[in-house]
Design an enzyme around this catalytic site. Sequence first.
Site, PDB file in Angstrom:
ATOM      1  N   LYS A   1      14.623  -5.351  31.130  1.00 27.84           N
ATOM      2  CA  LYS A   1      13.969  -5.911  32.326  1.00 27.84           C
ATOM      3  C   LYS A   1      12.464  -5.996  32.132  1.00 27.84           C
ATOM      4  O   LYS A   1      11.737  -6.396  33.033  1.00 27.84           O
ATOM      5  CB  LYS A   1      14.247  -5.032  33.546  1.00 27.84           C
ATOM      6  CG  LYS A   1      15.708  -4.913  33.896  1.00 27.84           C
ATOM      7  CD  LYS A   1      15.861  -4.024  35.129  1.00 27.84           C
ATOM      8  CE  LYS A   1      17.305  -3.701  35.402  1.00 27.84           C
ATOM      9  NZ  LYS A   1      17.428  -2.570  36.326  1.00 27.84           N
TER      10      LYS A   1
ATOM     11  N   ARG B   1      13.728   7.223  19.863  1.00 26.74           N
ATOM     12  CA  ARG B   1      13.707   6.374  18.655  1.00 26.74           C
ATOM     13  C   ARG B   1      13.417   4.958  19.097  1.00 26.74           C
ATOM     14  O   ARG B   1      13.964   4.490  20.109  1.00 26.74           O
ATOM     15  CB  ARG B   1      15.053   6.433  17.935  1.00 26.74           C
ATOM     16  CG  ARG B   1      15.166   5.351  16.877  1.00 26.74           C
ATOM     17  CD  ARG B   1      16.363   5.519  16.002  1.00 26.74           C
ATOM     18  NE  ARG B   1      16.203   6.668  15.114  1.00 26.74           N
ATOM     19  CZ  ARG B   1      17.015   6.912  14.095  1.00 26.74           C
ATOM     20  NH1 ARG B   1      18.026   6.105  13.845  1.00 26.74           N
ATOM     21  NH2 ARG B   1      16.823   7.959  13.317  1.00 26.74           N
TER      22      ARG B   1
ATOM     23  N   HIS C   1       9.252   9.730  10.688  1.00 26.00           N
ATOM     24  CA  HIS C   1      10.503  10.322  11.176  1.00 26.00           C
ATOM     25  C   HIS C   1      10.405  11.839  10.977  1.00 26.00           C
ATOM     26  O   HIS C   1      11.073  12.411  10.121  1.00 26.00           O
ATOM     27  CB  HIS C   1      11.669   9.728  10.377  1.00 26.00           C
ATOM     28  CG  HIS C   1      13.020   9.958  10.966  1.00 26.00           C
ATOM     29  ND1 HIS C   1      13.269  10.907  11.933  1.00 26.00           N
ATOM     30  CD2 HIS C   1      14.207   9.357  10.705  1.00 26.00           C
ATOM     31  CE1 HIS C   1      14.563  10.878  12.236  1.00 26.00           C
ATOM     32  NE2 HIS C   1      15.153   9.949  11.509  1.00 26.00           N
TER      33      HIS C   1
ATOM     34  N   ARG D   1      23.629   9.727  13.444  1.00 22.20           N
ATOM     35  CA  ARG D   1      23.261  11.088  13.077  1.00 22.20           C
ATOM     36  C   ARG D   1      22.181  11.673  13.968  1.00 22.20           C
ATOM     37  O   ARG D   1      22.338  12.730  14.539  1.00 22.20           O
ATOM     38  CB  ARG D   1      22.698  11.091  11.660  1.00 22.20           C
ATOM     39  CG  ARG D   1      23.287  12.030  10.706  1.00 22.20           C
ATOM     40  CD  ARG D   1      23.104  11.416   9.359  1.00 22.20           C
ATOM     41  NE  ARG D   1      23.157   9.965   9.478  1.00 22.20           N
ATOM     42  CZ  ARG D   1      24.280   9.279   9.407  1.00 22.20           C
ATOM     43  NH1 ARG D   1      25.397   9.876   9.190  1.00 22.20           N
ATOM     44  NH2 ARG D   1      24.276   7.963   9.563  1.00 22.20           N
ATOM     45  N   THR D   2      21.060  10.973  14.037  1.00 27.93           N
ATOM     46  CA  THR D   2      19.909  11.601  14.682  1.00 27.93           C
ATOM     47  C   THR D   2      20.182  11.859  16.160  1.00 27.93           C
ATOM     48  O   THR D   2      19.933  12.943  16.665  1.00 27.93           O
ATOM     49  CB  THR D   2      18.652  10.740  14.468  1.00 27.93           C
ATOM     50  OG1 THR D   2      18.524  10.512  13.071  1.00 27.93           O
ATOM     51  CG2 THR D   2      17.408  11.429  14.967  1.00 27.93           C
TER      52      THR D   2
HETATM   53  C1  NCD Z   1      17.197   7.414   8.531  1.00 27.25           C
HETATM   54  C2  NCD Z   1      16.400   6.652   9.567  1.00 27.25           C
HETATM   55  O1  NCD Z   1      16.910   6.326  10.637  1.00 27.25           O
HETATM   56  O2  NCD Z   1      15.246   6.387   9.262  1.00 27.25           O
HETATM   57  N1  NCD Z   1      18.390   7.943   9.026  1.00 27.25           N
HETATM   58  C3  NCD Z   1      18.403   9.060   9.782  1.00 27.25           C
HETATM   59  O3  NCD Z   1      17.616   9.256  10.665  1.00 27.25           O
HETATM   60  N2  NCD Z   1      19.311   9.964   9.478  1.00 27.25           N
HETATM   61  C4  NCD Z   1      17.376   6.656   7.286  1.00 27.25           C
HETATM   62  C5  NCD Z   1      17.964   5.288   7.343  1.00 27.25           C
HETATM   63  O4  NCD Z   1      18.236   4.720   8.382  1.00 27.25           O
HETATM   64  O5  NCD Z   1      18.161   4.742   6.247  1.00 27.25           O
END
Ligand code: NCD
Length: 363
Positions: free
Chosen positions: A80, A101, A129, A51-52
Amino acid sequence: MRHLIDPMDLTVEEIDRLLKTGDDIIDHPEMYAHICEGKKLATLFYEPSTRTRLSFESAMLSLGGTVLGFSSASSSSATKGETIEDTARVVGCFADIIAMRHPKDGAPLVASQYSPVPIINGGDGGHQHPTQTLADMMSIHRIKGHLDNLTIGLCGDLKFGRTVHSLIAAMSRYENVHFILIAPEELRLPSYVKERFLDKNNIPYTEVECLDDVMPQLDILYMTRIQKERFASEEEYERLKDCYILDPQKLVSAKPDLCILHPLPRVNEITPEVDKDPRACYFKQVFFGKVIRMSLILNLLGLGTLDVNRPCKREKEPIKIDSMVCNNPHCITTIERGLPQMFTETEDHGVYRCAYCEAAQQK
Ligand code: NCD
């Protein structure tokens, strides 16, 4: 230049502007279709994401920009031994903005200290997040019409669920917001979230274990996944994994205008039958997430109304303490050994918090 690392990097007024731009994008998408032409977004995802990452990429493409990046640490120079510091400097030469991320808490903060372009935290370990929070707020704003006067139930893994930490931070600044924290003993909210956002601002909250008992009070129910990948023991995960399962029966006592959110992916915590309930808003939330990321990207690139020159100060400036080493195994300092050990002092005598992951430590 502005980054988005922590939800508090944005003021309430700035969030309001981002939401307004989001509304305008929904009403007039064609007016935004070319605004980022010639601009590049790099997505550096050291941890799995559907998703993200795709939401960021789709957002940039819908603004007329282009995207590059990687979707797992194994396909990057991290294998590396390249540091976050160097990666940020290098990718900053290829892209105009970076979404990152990372499985370790504090990694995007480190990147922001060296990057020549804005860094967006797309989730750091079990810490924060902030863009999921913007997605959640855009959803509440569109569905409820207001961000104040709400009783918000947060249910599931409140310990490792970074989306919960960021949502509490951001929502604690609105009038008359009451949080109900629904979690088993082992998965309660970390102390830094309570101290920094709730206790400090005298925000009312209740901690309970039973979802049924509080269901009738809720305006928002924010369900979360038990974060398997962050457990130290498989056994403990197995024991807790199905502690909350939302089904139609549980919703009988809920308000007719309850708004059910979930950052997704869901595992077992919401049964598929709930999807048919008009109160289930988690798929709409995905759409609002893309819209608010469009708003954020164009604003951080200086193409909106956000003041990109406003300096972003933390509540307390961290100090370097060489005699202390962060003892949180999830902290970025455990893998990037060259980082200075930075801490902020707390109200408790002799207790400090790591500037990267916010874990508490005695001096
Ligand atoms: C969340 C995350 O990655 O923290 N998901 C997201 O970003 N949509 C929640 C999760 O992974 O449970």
